[in-house]
Design an enzyme around this catalytic site. Structure first.
Site, PDB file in Angstrom:
ATOM      1  N   THR A 185       0.808  -1.006   0.056  1.00  0.00           N
ATOM      2  CA  THR A 185      -0.007  -0.202   0.026  1.00  0.00           C
ATOM      3  C   THR A 185       0.814   1.371  -0.044  1.00  0.00           C
ATOM      4  OG1 THR A 185      -0.118   0.050   2.492  1.00  0.00           O
ATOM      5  CG2 THR A 185      -1.813  -1.294   1.169  1.00  0.00           C
ATOM      6  N   LYS A 186       2.240   0.893   0.143  1.00  0.00           N
ATOM      7  CA  LYS A 186       3.012   2.195   0.182  1.00  0.00           C
ATOM      8  C   LYS A 186       3.083   2.818  -1.372  1.00  0.00           C
ATOM      9  CE  LYS A 186       4.103   2.165   4.385  1.00  0.00           C
ATOM     10  NZ  LYS A 186       3.211   1.205   4.923  1.00  0.00           N
TER      11      LYS A 186
END
Length: 383
Positions: A185-186
């Site tokens: 999700t980064k």
């Protein structure tokens, strides 16, 4: 129209042929650990961040842990850090036997308050660990000045902020050591866990590389006790493909953030939500677009959005200084007022690069409708 909080498949799918080819090459060579793709990614990330050295590891959490180990921070030492952050920041300090000392945040940026940091320094303080939260760099100029004055290390938790800048310099090159996460999700997300540590100190880089491989140098000769935290070559290969698009991802996020700000301003929603700001001299990469919801209506707004299948998230509902596992440190509600207020009010909205204009309009229109409903209810209560 349903709007996801995040859709990693939209980002990965256009690159799938390149990613598959890169992973296939690793599988063909069989160099699954310490393969050429790892070294190449380390070089590319170091260059990207403006750091002299980069060391791959298994996760962003391990990056923090290994940084602390390399600096020989342990029992009897204190590390000052924000309470308003993901658990790994304080958890890594606890795991090495040191004491996390929680400081308050700057309300406008959610980042560590230099003034509150300085008043918490004691003879036991060994490091400051700022978090570049939601994609915006902390006030590193002030924090580095404090660190120099008190002879302290500065460990950047840059898990959410690769590419963010202060005064034109990228995070990861602003402290003693920088720590990154490649969780999916980064902003630079892999196909699983992964991390990176950056530094300008060659000796520290060498030490951290050894620590990530059980403390052995050469193989089977151990001069220190390390951990098993190597970045898989398959992850490095995939990340190498995605790194080339990192700046374009950040630009798309920034465009979405600016549109939110403009639309919310035009709709005069300031009595319901407060929009995030970016401090002068910094550029955010907008890992999250986080608003403040006024008058105790945060949970009601999130529920309203959920009913319309619009994603949102609360980062973070319980500050670390009030978590049960840190109860023995003696913090009480009211100790960090800005942190606690943020925990009650923040709500993050979809801002991922592939978010469409129509989807973003759906989010904005829903919030405007909620605001109108809230105002009607307030007038009714007043009457």
């Amino acid at each position: 129209m349903p709007v996801p909080m995040l859709d990693v498949n939209r980002q990965n799918q256009p690159l799938m042929d390149e990613i598959t080819a890169a992973i296939t090459e690793v599988c063909t060579t069989g160099a699954f650990v310490k393969g050429p793709a790892v070294k190449q990614l380390e070089q590319n990330v170091a260059e990207y961040c403006g750091a002299e050295h980069a060391v791959g590891c298994a996760s962003g959490t391990d990056a923090l842990l290994v940084a602390l180990m390399a600096l020989e921070i342990g029992p009897g030492d204190e590390v000052i850090l924000p309470s308003f952050t993901f658990f790994a920041t304080a958890g890594s300090v606890w795991r090495v036997g040191a004491t996390p000392v929680f400081a308050d945040i700057v309300p406008g940026t959610y980042n560590l308050s230099p003034e509150d940091v300085e008043r918490r320094i004691t003879p036991h303080t060994k490091a400051i660990m700022p978090v570049h939260l939601f994609g915006q760099a902390a006030d590193m100029t002030a924090l580095n000045r404090i660190a120099k004055k008190h002879d302290l290390y500065v460990i950047e938790d840059a898990a959410q902020a690769i590419g963010a800048t202060e005064a034109g310099k990228r995070v990861g090159s602003l402290g003693t050591i920088g720590c990154f996460s490649f969780y999916p999700t980064k902003n630079l997300g892999g196909m699983g866990d992964g991390g990176m540590i950056t530094t300008d100190d060659a000796e520290l880089a060498h030490k951290m590389r050894i620590l990530c491989d059980h403390g052995q140098d050469p193989r089977y000769y151990h001069h220190m006790v390390g951990v098993n935290s190597r970045l898989d070559t398959i992850q490095a290969a995939a990340l190498g493909v995605k790194l080339r698009s990192l700046d374009s991802y950040a630009e798309a996020r920034e465009k979405h953030a600016f549109r939110y700000n403009e639309r919310f301003k035009k709709l005069s929603l300031s009595d319901v939500i407060g929009v995030p700001g970016v401090a002068q001299g910094r550029r955010s990469v907008w890992n999250q677009y986080t608003v403040r919801v006024e008058n105790g209506q945060r949970d009601a707004l999130q529920q309203y959005l959920a009913e319309r299948k619009i994603g949102s998230a609360i980062y973070y509902p319980v500050p670390l200084h009030l978590q049960a596992c840190f109860a023995e440190l003696g913090y009480q509600e009211g100790d960090l007022p800005h942190t606690e207020q943020a925990a009650r009010e923040v709500l993050s909205l979809p801002v991922f690069p592939e978010l469409t204009k129509a989807e973003q309009s759906e989010v904005i229109d829903a919030i405007a409708a909620f605001a109108a409903q809230a105002r009607t209810g307030a007038k009714r209560d007043a009457a």
